[in-house]
Design an enzyme around this catalytic site. Structure first.
Site: not given
Ligand SMILES: *[C@@H]1O[C@H](CO)[C@@H](O)[C@H](O)[C@H]1NC(C)=O
Ligand SMILES: *[C@@H]1O[C@H](CO)[C@@H](O)[C@H](O)[C@H]1NC(C)=O
Ligand SMILES: *[C@@H]1O[C@H](CO)[C@@H](O)[C@H](O)[C@H]1NC(C)=O
Ligand SMILES: *[C@@H]1O[C@H](CO)[C@@H](O)[C@H](O)[C@H]1NC(C)=O
Length: 353
Positions: A292-294
């Site tokens: 998850d690059h969030s």
């Protein structure tokens, strides 16, 4: 008198200016989109699914489209760059920034920040996001989703704002020091928003304080607080500023696959916990922070608490980079994010929620 007033308000919304658009193609005051990670060995389309929320959905609902489509909220909103901005050059201003810009093998050492600003003479939107190489420059003439954007999770927050608020946004950009890869701030836009023009030309603040927060009020009257730090701030955004400023313990979701990760931090009055695993309840989707690059955070308790979507990871290098977040205190947004927290790292060990 009243019917006339109502009519003119309705007309305003119908005529619309530049605006965020919801997942069914209507102008909307704000929305948040969560692009989901692509499951291992799944078809390409699975890397473009997303969850969506705005003021009407009361939490996450399944996205109606795919990230590469201009029918979904993100695509429909950004489509205005390739139609309105390209066609009405004198009547619009825009700033596209990304520390990993499209079609450039560049990792900028300026602000660790990604976003899009587009406005006309009455209103516009500010979209914060986390996706490298996105969106395409205006000269590309077409919206598209990058292949590199398929594997990992990404977050998007779009707010629709009246004209005057872009003055504040310009000022915040002097702190975050964005890598601007496409912009047009000319004529009266340049006169009205000198800071936005300066930031789009690579200028930044020169003296303390090294951080700045301001409350932005959307066209619909909703308040979002913008936090912006300059590289000389020299501290983690979350433990060094957001937790004490929001007076809340925080769960922070960020890209764990970067170097020099800061551990969960319980040394201050308010604690900051790194997330490890997330779960959307419906449809049931679970994933690890490693895919998850969030970048977002949420207050641990107290309803309604704060939720923020933003730019920064928790690592040593980004203590010395510009960046920030947009935060909101709203029961539905808080619950939507708070419910995602499945597993986090406590200061001594891992805790399940
Ligand atoms: C989006 O991606 C899907 C899956 O690869 C593809 O079938 C569709 O044609 C694409 N849509 C656009 C507008 O590019
Ligand atoms: C913008 O830059 C010009 C030229 O460097 C400077 O004179 C002006 O004070 C700056 N304005 C703002 C608001 O940053
Ligand atoms: C900057 O951050 C510090 C915390 O590190 C905070 O105390 C201060 O109020 C912030 N300054 C502004 C102008 O928001
Ligand atoms: C906790 O956060 C504060 C503020 O960012 C920082 O000064 C301190 O060094 C951190 N403590 C640990 C143990 O990482």
């Amino acid at each position: 008198m009243l019917p006339i007033l109502l009519f003119s308000v309705a007309l305003d919304t119908v005529q619309g200016g530049i605006s965020c658009y919801d997942d069914s193609g209507q102008p909307v005051d704000w929305f948040i989109t969560y692009k989901l990670p692509k499951p291992h060995r799944s078809p390409v389309a699975e890397g473009m699914r997303y969850m969506y929320q705005d003021g009407r959905t009361q939490g996450w609902v399944q996205g109606r489209s795919l990230m590469n489509s201009t029918e979904g909220a993100v695509g429909r909103t950004l489509q205005q760059l390739y139609t309105e901005a390209a066609r009405r050059q004198d009547e619009t201003a825009y700033v596209l920034y990304n520390d990993e810009p499209p079609s450039k093998l560049l990792f900028s050492s300026k602000g660790h920040t990604k976003g899009v600003i587009l406005l006309d003479r009455t209103q516009g939107f500010w979209m914060l996001h986390s996706t490298p190489h996105f969106p395409p420059s205006v000269e590309e003439k077409m919206y598209s989703w990058p292949h590199s954007g398929l594997p990992n999770g990404q977050t998007f927050l779009c707010i629709t704002l009246p004209y005057s608020q872009f003055k504040e946004i310009g000022n915040q950009l002097l702190y975050t020091e964005p890598e601007v890869y496409d912009s047009s701030v000319e004529g009266t836009f340049a006169q009205d928003f000198p800071a936005l023009l300066n930031a789009s030309e690579g200028q930044h603040i020169q003296e303390q304080p090294w951080n700045s927060s301001v409350t932005l009020t959307t066209l619909g009257g909703k308040e979002f607080v913008s936090f912006a730090k300059f590289r000389a701030f020299d501290d983690d955004l979350y433990s060094g500023w957001l937790a004490p400023a929001l007076a809340s313990d925080l769960y922070v979701e960020f890209w764990l696959r970067s170097r020099g990760i800061l551990p969960s931090n319980c040394s201050g009055h308010f604690r900051v916990y790194n997330m490890e695993e997330l779960a959307f309840p419906d449809p049931s989707i679970t994933f690890h922070t490693m895919v998850d690059h969030s970048k977002w955070c949420v207050g641990t308790e107290s309803d309604p608490g704060w939720a923020c979507v933003g730019d920064m990871n928790r690592n040593e290098a980004e203590e010395q980079r510009g960046g920030g977040a947009l935060c909101c205190r709203d029961a539905a947004i808080w619950k939507a994010f708070r419910n995602l927290v499945k597993k986090y790292t406590d200061c001594d060990d891992v805790r399940y929620h």
